[in-house]
Design an enzyme around this catalytic site. Structure first.
Site, short mmCIF file in Angstrom:
data_model
loop_
_atom_site.label_atom_id
_atom_site.label_comp_id
_atom_site.label_asym_id
_atom_site.label_seq_id
_atom_site.Cartn_x
_atom_site.Cartn_y
_atom_site.Cartn_z
N THR A 140 0.83 -1.21 0.00
CA THR A 140 0.00 0.00 0.00
C THR A 140 0.86 1.26 0.00
O THR A 140 2.00 1.24 0.48
CB THR A 140 -0.91 -0.02 1.26
N ASP A 141 0.28 2.36 -0.48
CA ASP A 141 0.99 3.65 -0.43
C ASP A 141 1.21 4.12 1.01
O ASP A 141 2.09 4.93 1.28
CB ASP A 141 0.25 4.73 -1.25
N GLU A 142 0.40 3.56 1.94
CA GLU A 142 0.50 4.02 3.34
C GLU A 142 1.85 3.74 3.97
O GLU A 142 2.19 4.33 5.00
CB GLU A 142 -0.59 3.37 4.20
N TYR A 165 -1.53 -0.41 11.22
CA TYR A 165 -1.78 -1.10 9.93
C TYR A 165 -0.61 -0.85 8.97
O TYR A 165 -0.02 -1.80 8.44
CB TYR A 165 -3.10 -0.60 9.31
N LYS A 169 2.23 -3.41 7.29
CA LYS A 169 2.44 -3.60 5.85
C LYS A 169 3.89 -3.26 5.47
O LYS A 169 4.51 -3.95 4.65
CB LYS A 169 1.47 -2.72 5.04
N ASN A 195 -8.27 2.33 -3.14
CA ASN A 195 -9.17 1.72 -4.14
C ASN A 195 -10.62 2.04 -3.81
O ASN A 195 -10.97 2.19 -2.64
CB ASN A 195 -9.03 0.20 -4.11
N ARG A 229 -6.58 11.85 -0.37
CA ARG A 229 -6.27 10.49 -0.82
C ARG A 229 -6.25 10.50 -2.35
O ARG A 229 -6.90 11.33 -2.98
CB ARG A 229 -7.31 9.48 -0.31
P1 NAD Z 1 -10.23 -6.66 2.72
O1 NAD Z 1 -10.16 -6.37 4.17
O2 NAD Z 1 -11.47 -6.33 1.97
O3 NAD Z 1 -9.94 -8.22 2.47
C1 NAD Z 1 -8.95 -8.92 3.16
C2 NAD Z 1 -9.22 -10.41 2.96
O4 NAD Z 1 -8.18 -11.15 3.63
C3 NAD Z 1 -10.54 -10.90 3.55
O5 NAD Z 1 -11.21 -11.72 2.62
C4 NAD Z 1 -10.13 -11.70 4.78
O6 NAD Z 1 -11.03 -12.75 5.09
C5 NAD Z 1 -8.77 -12.22 4.35
N1 NAD Z 1 -7.90 -12.57 5.47
C6 NAD Z 1 -7.63 -11.81 6.57
N2 NAD Z 1 -6.79 -12.48 7.39
C7 NAD Z 1 -6.50 -13.65 6.80
C8 NAD Z 1 -5.68 -14.76 7.14
N3 NAD Z 1 -4.98 -14.78 8.27
N4 NAD Z 1 -5.61 -15.80 6.28
C9 NAD Z 1 -6.32 -15.81 5.12
N5 NAD Z 1 -7.13 -14.79 4.76
C10 NAD Z 1 -7.22 -13.73 5.58
O7 NAD Z 1 -8.98 -5.94 2.09
P2 NAD Z 1 -8.80 -5.23 0.66
O8 NAD Z 1 -9.23 -3.83 0.76
O9 NAD Z 1 -9.36 -6.12 -0.38
O10 NAD Z 1 -7.20 -5.22 0.57
C11 NAD Z 1 -6.51 -6.35 0.03
C12 NAD Z 1 -5.02 -6.08 0.10
O11 NAD Z 1 -4.71 -4.89 -0.61
C13 NAD Z 1 -4.52 -5.85 1.53
O12 NAD Z 1 -3.28 -6.48 1.67
C14 NAD Z 1 -4.36 -4.33 1.64
O13 NAD Z 1 -3.32 -4.01 2.52
C15 NAD Z 1 -4.01 -3.97 0.20
N6 NAD Z 1 -4.42 -2.63 -0.25
C16 NAD Z 1 -5.71 -2.19 -0.08
C17 NAD Z 1 -6.08 -0.95 -0.60
C18 NAD Z 1 -7.50 -0.43 -0.47
O14 NAD Z 1 -7.74 0.73 -0.78
N7 NAD Z 1 -8.45 -1.22 -0.04
C19 NAD Z 1 -5.13 -0.15 -1.24
C20 NAD Z 1 -3.82 -0.62 -1.37
C21 NAD Z 1 -3.48 -1.87 -0.88
O1 DAU Z 2 -4.06 4.20 0.77
C1 DAU Z 2 -4.31 2.83 0.70
C2 DAU Z 2 -5.09 2.41 1.92
O2 DAU Z 2 -6.41 2.93 1.73
C3 DAU Z 2 -5.16 0.90 2.10
O3 DAU Z 2 -3.86 0.43 2.36
C4 DAU Z 2 -6.09 0.54 3.27
O4 DAU Z 2 -6.22 -0.88 3.35
C5 DAU Z 2 -7.44 1.15 2.99
O5 DAU Z 2 -8.29 0.91 4.10
C6 DAU Z 2 -7.31 2.65 2.76
O6 DAU Z 2 -6.89 3.31 3.98
P1 DAU Z 2 -7.49 4.75 4.38
O7 DAU Z 2 -7.32 4.94 5.83
O8 DAU Z 2 -6.97 5.81 3.48
O9 DAU Z 2 -9.03 4.48 3.97
P2 DAU Z 2 -10.40 4.79 4.73
O10 DAU Z 2 -11.48 4.48 3.75
O11 DAU Z 2 -10.48 4.17 6.07
O12 DAU Z 2 -10.33 6.36 4.93
C7 DAU Z 2 -10.13 7.24 3.84
C8 DAU Z 2 -10.05 8.65 4.41
O13 DAU Z 2 -11.34 9.02 4.90
C9 DAU Z 2 -9.10 8.78 5.57
O14 DAU Z 2 -8.46 10.05 5.50
C10 DAU Z 2 -10.00 8.72 6.81
C11 DAU Z 2 -11.29 9.35 6.30
N1 DAU Z 2 -12.54 8.83 6.91
C12 DAU Z 2 -12.76 7.48 6.92
C13 DAU Z 2 -13.89 6.95 7.46
C14 DAU Z 2 -14.12 5.46 7.48
C15 DAU Z 2 -13.48 9.70 7.44
O15 DAU Z 2 -13.31 10.94 7.41
N2 DAU Z 2 -14.62 9.19 7.98
C16 DAU Z 2 -14.87 7.84 8.05
O16 DAU Z 2 -15.92 7.42 8.58
#
Ligand code: NAD
Ligand code: DAU
Length: 353
Positions: A140-142, A165, A169, A195, A229
Site C-alpha cells: 500500500t501507499d500508506e 496497519y 504492511k 481503491n 487520498r
Molecule cells: P479486505 O479487508 O477487503 O480483504 C482482506 C481479505 O483477507 C478478507 O477476505 C479476509 O477474510 C482475508 N484474510 C484476513 N486475514 C487472513 C488470514 N490470516 N488468512 C487468510 N485470509 C485472511 O482488504 P482489501 O481492501 O481487499 O485489501 C486487500 C489487500 O490490498 C490488503 O493487503 C491491503 O493491505 C491492500 N491494499 C488495499 C487498498 C485499499 O484501498 N483497499 C489499497 C492498497 C493496498
Molecule cells: O491508501 C491505501 C489504503 O487505503 C489501504 O492500504 C487501506 O487498506 C485502505 O483501508 C485505505 O486506507 P485509508 O485509511 O486511506 O481508507 P479509509 O477508507 O479508512 O479512509 C479514507 C479517508 O477518509 C481517511 O483520511 C480517513 C477518512 N474517513 C474514513 C472513514 C471510514 C473519514 O473521514 N470518515 C470515516 O468514517
C-alpha cells in the site's frame, strides 16, 4: 495451465482480482485461500462458484501445515497475497492481529513457497526459474507515511508508516525484500493508493458514505475533512497487478495510483450530490489518531516499464460505484448485519458531533 494461489481472495480487491484474471487469462487455475474474517465474503464470488478454473479453500495464511498441503496438491507457480487486516481504524484499537496476519502470515507464505520452488537450500534461483515463478505482495501507499502540500511518493521514498496497519504492511515489505536479497526469491511488491469500486466493505470511506447517505444517516468526517487520498478504481488496480504478474522484474517494487487527489470532504460532498441528499447530513467528528494528511502516488515506473495505464476517470468510476451500491442493497444489508453493527456502534456510537 498455471496454478496460482490467491490469498485473501474473498475480500474487496482479491475478489475483484480473481474475476479479472479468470476473464483475461484462459490459462490460469486459481486457488483462493481465505480465512473468511469479517471482511471476507463468499457472496463476492458467487458468480464464479461453478467455474472449473476456480477453487476455494477456507484457511489461514499463518497455518504452515495447510499452506504446505496446498503447495503439495497444486504446485503453484505464483502467489498473489491480498490477505491482510486492512482497516486503519481497527488497527488503532487492536494492533495484535495486524502484526500477526500481515507480517507472520507473509513469512509463512514466503517460507513455504521457497521450500517448494527451490531444490537446494541457499541456492539462488536460476534465471529460467525466476521467469516461471513469482511471489507478489500486495502492499500500500500508506507504507510511505504522509506528504505535505506538494510532492509524490516514488518507489525510492523511504518507508515511514504512521499507524499500526501501515507499520505492519511496511514490515511485511521489508521481509519480502529480505527474501529477495538473501535467497534470490523472485518477488514483486505493489504499492497502490486508495481503491474504490464494488464489493468494498462499508467500513471504508466511500461505501460507508454511500450507505449512510442513502439512509439519511449522519456522514462522519474525521477532523477537518481536508486530508487527501489518491483514488483508483479497483479494476485498474487489478489490471496493474496482472501487468506485474506477467512482466514485473524480480525484486522490483511498483507504485500504482490513479492521479485522482481529492479531499475527504469533497468526496463526501460528491456522494451527497449524486444521491440528491442534503449536506446537513455531514458531521465533523473526532480525528483519527496519527491521521496521514496526504497521499499521492507517482506511477511513472509501472507506466513506462510495464505499459500499465488506468482506464477509469474518477467521475465515471464514482458514479458507477454509487450505482452499484444502490442496486446491491441486499449485499450491503447482509454485510452490515452482525459484527458490523457492533463495530459501527463502538466506532461512531450516535456520531460524536
Ligand atoms: P479486505 O479487508 O477487503 O480483504 C482482506 C481479505 O483477507 C478478507 O477476505 C479476509 O477474510 C482475508 N484474510 C484476513 N486475514 C487472513 C488470514 N490470516 N488468512 C487468510 N485470509 C485472511 O482488504 P482489501 O481492501 O481487499 O485489501 C486487500 C489487500 O490490498 C490488503 O493487503 C491491503 O493491505 C491492500 N491494499 C488495499 C487498498 C485499499 O484501498 N483497499 C489499497 C492498497 C493496498
Ligand atoms: O491508501 C491505501 C489504503 O487505503 C489501504 O492500504 C487501506 O487498506 C485502505 O483501508 C485505505 O486506507 P485509508 O485509511 O486511506 O481508507 P479509509 O477508507 O479508512 O479512509 C479514507 C479517508 O477518509 C481517511 O483520511 C480517513 C477518512 N474517513 C474514513 C472513514 C471510514 C473519514 O473521514 N470518515 C470515516 O468514517
Amino acid at each position: 495451465m498455471k496454478n496460482i494461489l490467491v490469498t485473501g481472495g474473498a475480500g474487496f480487491i482479491g475478489s475483484n482480482f480473481i474475476k479479472y484474471i479468470l476473464d483475461h487469462d484462459p490459462n490460469v487455475n486459481i486457488v483462493n485461500l481465505d480465512l473468511l474474517t469479517y471482511a471476507g465474503n463468499l457472496e463476492n464470488l458467487v458468480d464464479i462458484s461453478d467455474e472449473s478454473r476456480y477453487t476455494f479453500k477456507k484457511g489461514d495464511i499463518r497455518d504452515r501445515v495447510l499452506v504446505n498441503q496446498l503447495f503439495n496438491e497444486y504446485d503453484f507457480c505464483s502467489i498473489i497475497n491480498f490477505a491482510a487486516e486492512s482497516h486503519v481504524d481497527r488497527s488503532i484499537v487492536e494492533p495484535d492481529i495486524f502484526l500477526s496476519t500481515n507480517v507472520i502470515g507473509v513469512q509463512v507464505l514466503l517460507d513455504t513457497a521457497m521450500s517448494h520452488w527451490k531444490t537446494e537450500p541457499h541456492n539462488k534461483y536460476s534465471k529460467e526459474y525466476r521467469k516461471s515463478v513469482k511471489f507478489i505482495q500486495i502492499s500500500t501507499d500508506e507504507v510511505y507515511g504522509t506528504l505535505g502540500k506538494s510532492g509524490m511518493f516514488s518507489e525510492k521514498t523511504p518507508l515511514a508508516p504512521n499507524n499500526p496497519y501501515s507499520a505492519s504492511k511496511a514490515s511485511a515489505d521489508l521481509v519480502v525484500r529480505a527474501y529477495y536479497k538473501t535467497y534470490g526469491m523472485p518477488v514483486n511488491i505493489t504499492r497502490c493508493s486508495n481503491n474504490y469500486g464494488p464489493y468494498q466493505f462499508p467500513e471504508k470511506l466511500i461505501p460507508l458514505m454511500i450507505a449512510n447517505c442513502q439512509e439519511e444517516k449522519p456522514l462522519p468526517v474525521y477532523g477537518d475533512g481536508m486530508q487527501i487520498r489518491d483514488w483508483l478504481h479497483v479494476s485498474d488496480h487489478c489490471a496493474a497487478i496482472m501487468c506485474v504478474l506477467e512482466k514485473g522484474q524480480a525484486g522490483e517494487v511498483y507504485n500504482i495510483g490513479g492521479n485522482n487527489e481529492y479531499t475527504n470532504i469533497d468526496i463526501v460532498r460528491m456522494i451527497v450530490k449524486e444521491l440528491g441528499k442534503s449536506e446537513s447530513l455531514i458531521k465533523y467528528v473526532k480525528d483519527r489518531p496519527g491521521h496521514d494528511r496526504r497521499y499521492a502516488m507517482d506511477s511513472s515506473k509501472i507506466k513506462s516499464e510495464l505499459g500499465w495505464k488506468p482506464s477509469y476517470t474518477f467521475e465515471k468510476g464514482l458514479s458507477e460505484t454509487i450505482n452499484w451500491y444502490i442496486t446491491h442493497k441486499n449485499w450491503l444489508d447482509r454485510v452490515r448485519s452482525g459484527e458490523y453493527m457492533e463495530y459501527y456502534e463502538k466506532m461512531y456510537g450516535t456520531v460524536n458531533v
